[in-house]
Structure formats: C-alpha cells, structure tokens
Design an enzyme around this catalytic site. Structure first.
Site, mmCIF file in Angstrom:
data_model
loop_
_atom_site.group_PDB
_atom_site.id
_atom_site.type_symbol
_atom_site.label_atom_id
_atom_site.label_comp_id
_atom_site.label_asym_id
_atom_site.label_seq_id
_atom_site.Cartn_x
_atom_site.Cartn_y
_atom_site.Cartn_z
ATOM 1 N N ASP A 36 0.818 -1.226 0.000
ATOM 2 C CA ASP A 36 0.000 0.000 0.000
ATOM 3 C C ASP A 36 0.851 1.274 0.000
ATOM 4 O OD1 ASP A 36 -2.049 -1.888 0.432
ATOM 5 O OD2 ASP A 36 -1.958 -1.619 2.600
ATOM 6 N N GLU A 201 -11.505 -0.606 -1.491
ATOM 7 C CA GLU A 201 -10.399 0.010 -0.755
ATOM 8 C C GLU A 201 -9.563 0.901 -1.656
ATOM 9 O OE1 GLU A 201 -8.698 -3.621 0.549
ATOM 10 O OE2 GLU A 201 -8.024 -4.198 -1.438
HETATM 11 O O1 FUB Z 1 -3.164 -3.680 3.381
HETATM 12 C C1 FUB Z 1 -4.439 -4.075 3.806
HETATM 13 C C2 FUB Z 1 -5.423 -3.688 2.802
HETATM 14 O O2 FUB Z 1 -5.174 -4.409 1.612
HETATM 15 C C3 FUB Z 1 -5.307 -2.259 2.400
HETATM 16 O O3 FUB Z 1 -5.852 -1.401 3.315
HETATM 17 C C4 FUB Z 1 -5.905 -2.336 1.083
HETATM 18 O O4 FUB Z 1 -5.831 -1.236 0.263
HETATM 19 C C5 FUB Z 1 -5.281 -3.574 0.521
HETATM 20 O O5 FUB Z 1 -4.052 -3.390 -0.062
#
Ligand code: FUB
Length: 440
Positions: A36, A201
C-alpha cells in the site's frame, strides 16, 4: 540517454544504508514486507509511507490474513537507494485504539501549516498522527477522526489550501477537512457514478492541469486492477475513464497505489507479492514510470521487474530484474528458495538467450573488469553488449562447469561512459545461472 552524475554520492549513501536497504529495481525493499505505498515529495525527497505486512504468529494477528502492527517510512532522492527510517507509529501508541488490532492498513501523509499529518486506518476508524518532520516522531491524536468510518485514507490538499479526506468502505467517500486537519468540515459524501461492485479500498486522488484524478483498485474477476475517474473538482462529480494497471499475473488479490510527480517525471507506486509468491498478504512495494496522453488520459502501466532506479555499474546489477528477455531460454528463480530476501537469479538455458537490463550508469568510464556471480552445470560463454543485442561488445567471459556459486572475472574490452542499457547474452552452454554482475 539520461544522465546521472551523483555516483560518488550514491556509493557513500549505499555504504550508509547497508546492503539490504538499497535496490534500484522492483520490489523496492527486500528485507521486509511493504504494501500500500503512498509516495509523497517533501523537502525535495520522495517519502514512501507503506503499510507493513508481517507473518502471523501465535498471539500476534490472525493466521492467513493481513497482519500489520506498525508503520515504517522510506525515503529516496534517486529512486535507487531507499532509506528505512524505522518505525514511525505502532498500534500500541494509538490511545483511542485500545487494543492490538493488527489492522494498521494503508496510510497517507501530507504537509500543512508547517506540520506533517499521517493518516492511518485501524479498527475501522481513521486516525491522525502529527510530526514536525516527514519521518517523525509522529504523535497520535487522542481521538480518531469523528464521523469517518472506513479504511485507506487519502488526503488531497487543493490549490487553494483546502484539504479533503477520501476513504473506502465498499464505496469511496469524501469530506472536507477543517484547517486543523483532524476534524471534518462537511458531511461525508459517497462518490457516485463509480463501479457499484468490487470497490472495497485504496482511493488515491491528485490534481494535474486542472483535472482531478480519482484513482482506485477495482476487483474484477477475482483480483484488483487499478482504474481511474476524472472530475473538475475535488468532490466530483467524477467520470470513470479507464484502467491504469491490469490485475497482476501473479494472482495477488490486492493492488494499492499512489501516483506522484518527482523531478519532472510521474511514477506509479503499487505492490505485488514478489517476496511471498505463495501468500498474497505478505506484499512488496514497487514503482514504475507513468505517462499521460496529450488529453490528460493515463496510459496503462505495464508492471516491470526493472522499476525506475538507475543502477551503478560498480554495484551488483541484478539482471534477473530485467527490462526485457529473449522469447526463449531465459527464466528467473529465487537464489535461495528458503531465504527469499536474497533475491533472484537469471537462468540462461539456450545459446542465443539474452537479458536486457536498462539504465546502468558507467560514469566516466575506465572500467577494467566485469565480475559475474555465476554457477553452471554445463559451462558456457557469455557476452555483454550495450544498447542492443547486436550493440558494441563490452566484455566476454568463459564460465566454468561449476555447480557452486563463484565470481568469474573478465576484462572489459571497451569501457562505456554515461548511462546505457546492458545486454547479457549466452553464446555457448545450456545452463548458466547469473546472480548478479558488476564492473570494477
Ligand atoms: O493492506 C491491507 C489492505 O489491503 C489495504 O488497506 C488495502 O488497500 C489492501 O491493499
């Protein structure tokens, strides 16, 4: 050909960083998992704020799931040497969290009013920690941002100084932030007109030439690809425009990204599971060049092993992080499958096979030898050329039939100067493995 004139500085920096911190290729960091990545430019330096995957262990996170307890920040001036500034925030530092949730997911960091504001999700809420420098120390606010429930915060500071907070919760939401950067200044608004499924996300927003780009992972057919929409204001409306990066061929379910301009070039930071092929919740951050079309459209980015850094000819050049390879006779494998942080090797198995590795800085020239770290079950002969498979010959070396790794040294016939693309060709032999090459 690009020029790069701080080799001496790079070498000094490398000595300071130690071997593990510095790589010119993808993934950017070899000694820990990093996911991320949010890249920002502060004080003329690129800072990357990733989340930090760790393997679960008894009492420490949930097995077979994301486990994240802290954040590091990394910085680089040349996008080759990445300095790890260490832990900038741990879940136990966060007063409102009140438990070890191990879900310190995708963060962001922005600069406003002389302070660095680090936004992070945990326990389904969004926290802020504040520092005087980009690498901390960060002090978490006593409370999470009131009214924001979700994950993966991103903050845009618009040209007029107004800040906007974006985050996800099975859709993308936005709200204006107050000047204090820790309270909402408007009702939270769901951003409409985006895909209705698979938007779980990772929003990232930036502005370029008056166009606001809302970029996001979108799960399609079992993995996320990166897409974008554009609008003429930070809160939209936005219109979906296309794909920035296709789903990973590796099968990594998530992809999470940021886009940044640095010294006149644009970069996409994202992640894959390079160091953990069997488990896609232990990820590694990467970077590749990103280009815009004349009309502002984003050209699709093809992920590379090579990445964006320039490699110094005097340091180990990991040709397995190639720019291109021959259609046949070349493959990549871990040097040590039980210790993946040792990286990969190039395996050449047919005469005529080659590896192209772009952007090697030969400096002012005067190189005498090339050293190969190699092993071979057949013996063989290898050539190094520059700027093309048929380009000028730099060196050739006989490789002995020797199964253990050894350093083979061969004279350089013509020492290049400046930055060139390197070609390593197998001329004879059916199994020559190369861990790295370097010049001296
Ligand atoms: O890293 C955990 C979660 O997975 C993140 O918050 C998302 O964007 C995805 O990469």
């Amino acid at each position: 050909m690009e020029s790069f004139n701080c080799r001496v500085g790079m070498l000094a920096l490398c000595a300071l960083l130690g071997a593990d911190g510095a790589v010119a290729q993808n993934p950017l960091v070899m000694d820990q998992f990093t996911a991320d990545p949010t890249a920002r430019v502060f004080e003329g330096i690129v800072y990357v704020y990733p989340s930090h995957d760790i393997p679960a262990s008894p009492g420490r996170g949930r097995a077979n799931w994301f486990v994240m307890e802290d954040y590091h920040v990394f910085s680089s001036e040349n996008l080759t040497d990445w300095k790890d500034h260490g832990v900038i925030l741990n879940q136990t530092d966060v007063p409102w969290l009140g438990r070890e949730s191990f879900d310190m997911w995708a963060p962001d960091c922005v600069f406003k009013n002389g302070k660095y504001y680090f936004y992070f999700p945990a326990g389904g809420r969004i926290g802020v920690a504040v520092a005087d420098r980009p690498f901390g120390p960060f002090k978490p606010e006593p409370q999470a941002v009131d009214g924001a429930r979700g994950i993966d915060p991103c903050v845009l500071i618009d040209k007029d100084g107004t800040a906007y907070l974006y985050y996800s919760m099975n859709a993308i939401f936005v709200a204006r932030l107050k000047d204090n950067m820790v309270e909402l200044d408007s009702p939270v608004q769901r951003i409409e007109n985006l895909p209705t499924k698979g938007l779980v996300e990772g929003p990232f927003v930036f502005e370029r030439n008056g166009i606001y780009y809302l970029t996001y992972p979108h799960e399609v057919d079992g993995a996320e690809r990166l897409e974008y929409a554009t609008g003429s204001s930070p809160m939209g409306p936005f219109e979906p425009k296309g794909v920035i990066m296709d789903r990973s061929a590796s099968g990594c379910w998530t992809n999470h990204h940021s886009i940044v301009e640095y010294r006149g070039r644009w970069y996409l930071f994202y992640h894959d599971k390079d160091l953990s092929p069997e488990f896609d919740k232990n990820r590694s951050m990467r970077a590749d060049f990103l280009y815009f079309e004349e009309d502002g459209a984003i050209r699709k980015v093809i992920p590379t092993h090579r990445g964006v850094g320039i490699s110094d000819a005097l340091r180990e050049i990991q040709i397995d992080r190639y720019s291109a390879v021959s259609p046949e006779g070349m493959s990549v494998a871990f040097v040590n499958p039980d210790r993946k942080r040792d990286g990969w090797k190039a395996v050449l198995t047919a005469p005529g096979a080659w590896v192209q590795y772009d952007r090697v800085d030969f400096g002012a020239g005067s190189l005498r030898n090339v050293v190969f770290r190699t092993s071979s079950s057949t013996g063989g002969r290898v050539e190094i050329r520059m700027d093309g498979v048929d380009g000028p010959l730099i060196a050739e070396a006989g490789i002995a039939n020797r199964a253990d790794w050894s350093a083979v040294r061969a004279p350089v016939s013509e020492s290049p100067t400046g930055v060139h693309n390197l070609f390593v060709l197998l001329k004879e032999g059916k199994n020559v493995e190369i861990d790295w090459i370097r010049f001296e």
